[in-house]
Write an enzyme that holds these catalytic residues in place. Structure first.
Site, mmCIF file in Angstrom:
data_model
loop_
_atom_site.group_PDB
_atom_site.id
_atom_site.type_symbol
_atom_site.label_atom_id
_atom_site.label_comp_id
_atom_site.label_asym_id
_atom_site.label_seq_id
_atom_site.Cartn_x
_atom_site.Cartn_y
_atom_site.Cartn_z
ATOM 1 N N LYS A 49 0.790 -1.200 0.000
ATOM 2 C CA LYS A 49 0.000 0.000 0.000
ATOM 3 C C LYS A 49 0.838 1.274 0.000
ATOM 4 C CE LYS A 49 -3.235 -2.396 3.075
ATOM 5 N NZ LYS A 49 -3.785 -2.398 4.462
ATOM 6 N N GLY A 50 2.055 1.153 0.494
ATOM 7 C CA GLY A 50 2.843 2.323 0.854
ATOM 8 C C GLY A 50 3.065 3.348 -0.240
ATOM 9 N N GLU A 105 7.893 2.688 -5.797
ATOM 10 C CA GLU A 105 7.924 2.183 -4.419
ATOM 11 C C GLU A 105 8.105 3.345 -3.446
ATOM 12 O OE1 GLU A 105 7.374 -0.012 -2.425
ATOM 13 O OE2 GLU A 105 8.263 -1.969 -2.798
ATOM 14 N N ASP A 106 7.539 3.183 -2.258
ATOM 15 C CA ASP A 106 7.777 4.197 -1.230
ATOM 16 C C ASP A 106 9.163 4.042 -0.607
ATOM 17 O OD1 ASP A 106 6.917 1.774 -0.166
ATOM 18 O OD2 ASP A 106 5.995 2.679 1.601
ATOM 19 N N ASP A 109 14.194 -1.221 1.739
ATOM 20 C CA ASP A 109 14.982 -1.542 2.936
ATOM 21 C C ASP A 109 16.002 -2.630 2.574
ATOM 22 O OD1 ASP A 109 13.454 0.230 4.441
ATOM 23 O OD2 ASP A 109 12.132 -1.304 5.205
ATOM 24 N N LYS A 137 17.078 2.956 2.214
ATOM 25 C CA LYS A 137 17.914 2.782 3.410
ATOM 26 C C LYS A 137 19.081 1.870 3.036
ATOM 27 C CE LYS A 137 14.328 2.950 7.004
ATOM 28 N NZ LYS A 137 13.573 2.089 7.945
ATOM 29 N N VAL A 159 10.478 4.966 9.706
ATOM 30 C CA VAL A 159 9.832 6.182 9.225
ATOM 31 C C VAL A 159 8.366 5.916 8.871
ATOM 32 C CG1 VAL A 159 11.841 7.470 8.427
ATOM 33 C CG2 VAL A 159 10.819 5.759 6.923
ATOM 34 N N ASP A 165 3.584 3.356 6.923
ATOM 35 C CA ASP A 165 2.816 3.125 8.145
ATOM 36 C C ASP A 165 3.651 2.499 9.243
ATOM 37 O OD1 ASP A 165 3.078 0.506 6.895
ATOM 38 O OD2 ASP A 165 1.571 -0.162 8.331
ATOM 39 N N ARG A 171 -0.149 6.671 7.789
ATOM 40 C CA ARG A 171 0.097 6.708 6.339
ATOM 41 C C ARG A 171 -0.225 8.064 5.729
ATOM 42 N NH1 ARG A 171 1.178 1.627 4.094
ATOM 43 N NH2 ARG A 171 0.134 -0.138 5.065
HETATM 44 C C1 PRP Z 1 7.330 -1.955 2.541
HETATM 45 C C2 PRP Z 1 7.602 -1.092 1.328
HETATM 46 C C3 PRP Z 1 8.212 -2.036 0.352
HETATM 47 C C4 PRP Z 1 8.907 -3.045 1.245
HETATM 48 C C5 PRP Z 1 10.374 -2.766 1.251
HETATM 49 O O1 PRP Z 1 6.098 -2.584 2.368
HETATM 50 O O2 PRP Z 1 6.421 -0.506 0.833
HETATM 51 O O3 PRP Z 1 7.253 -2.657 -0.478
HETATM 52 O O4 PRP Z 1 8.380 -2.904 2.570
HETATM 53 O O5 PRP Z 1 11.033 -3.663 2.102
HETATM 54 P P1 PRP Z 1 12.256 -4.557 1.597
HETATM 55 O O6 PRP Z 1 13.157 -3.685 0.772
HETATM 56 O O7 PRP Z 1 12.896 -4.999 2.896
HETATM 57 O O8 PRP Z 1 11.695 -5.711 0.816
HETATM 58 P P2 PRP Z 1 5.308 -3.237 3.580
HETATM 59 O O9 PRP Z 1 5.591 -4.717 3.626
HETATM 60 O O10 PRP Z 1 5.595 -2.475 4.838
HETATM 61 O O11 PRP Z 1 3.795 -3.067 3.134
HETATM 62 P P3 PRP Z 1 2.941 -1.745 2.892
HETATM 63 O O12 PRP Z 1 3.544 -1.013 1.722
HETATM 64 O O13 PRP Z 1 1.582 -2.265 2.602
HETATM 65 O O14 PRP Z 1 3.006 -0.926 4.160
#
Ligand code: PRP
Length: 196
Positions: A49-50, A105-106, A109, A137, A159, A165, A171
């Site tokens: 969703k991010g 992508e938001d 990580d 990051k 963050v 979120d 969000r």
């Molecule tokens: C977050 C973000 C990426 C992912 C990155 O999604 O939106 O899709 O994590 O992490 P990574 O680089 O370690 O794979 P999240 O699983 O938090 O879901 P959301 O977007 O629905 O909050």
């Protein structure tokens, strides 16, 4: 910025205020416009969703013709730690074959999610696949994944805001902020959706 005066109690501090984000998103859109000029067939794929806020702002600044689509994934987390496993929950509706695909992508990580997406989309014989990420990051990276357009590199702090979120909260804050350490509780980062 007035938002600083009314920060939710769980917020440590604002890292990127609205003006800073707006300026960078405008720069990213200008760069994408330049790179995709005349190519046609551009599809922006937002990762739910991010990415919904970033995608909306980025897309509305683009001048090149584009379509919007979304994909939803479930990443398995142990507490606040990513396991690296990614599962497809909802696929794109647009057929990506022969299209120029830009994954939006938001945050990146570990890199596992974006790596999965680039591999998956690459197998669909698109004209090209690139990525546009608001936040990166680098300290958390486990997979050496290519990011073609990056908004900001940030340190390893949790963050929230601007789509991101914590346990489905924060969000819609208009800025990106660091969460207080004591607001982080084990096992609450992002529980798999009920349909997962
Ligand atoms: C977050 C973000 C990426 C992912 C990155 O999604 O939106 O899709 O994590 O992490 P990574 O680089 O370690 O794979 P999240 O699983 O938090 O879901 P959301 O977007 O629905 O909050």
């Amino acid at each position: 910025m007035t938002a600083d005066k009314v920060l939710p109690p769980e917020i440590e501090k604002v890292l990127l205020d609205e003006k800073t984000i707006e300026g960078r998103v405008t720069e990213l859109a200008a760069q994408i416009d330049e790179d995709y000029a005349g190519l046609g067939s551009l599809v922006l794929v937002g990762v739910l969703k991010g990415a919904f806020v970033f995608l909306a702002d980025l897309a509305r600044r683009l001048r090149v013709p584009h379509q919007i689509d979304f994909i939803a994934l479930s990443s398995y987390n142990r507490g606040s730690i990513s396991s690296g496993e990614v599962r497809l929950i909802m696929d794109t509706r647009v057929n990506l074959t022969g299209r120029h695909v830009l994954v939006v992508e938001d945050i990146v990580d570990t890199g596992h999610t974006l790596d999965y997406l680039l591999r998956s989309f690459g197998a669909r014989l698109p004209a090209s696949v690139r990525s546009c990420v608001l936040l990166s990051k680098p300290d958390l990276r486990e997979v050496d994944v290519a990011i073609d357009y990056v908004g900001f590199e940030i340190p390893d702090v949790w963050v929230v805001g601007y789509g991101l979120d914590y346990a489905e909260r924060f969000r819609t804050l208009p800025y990106v902020a660091a969460l207080k350490r004591d607001a982080l509780e084990d096992g609450q980062r992002s529980e798999p959706d009920a349909c997962a």
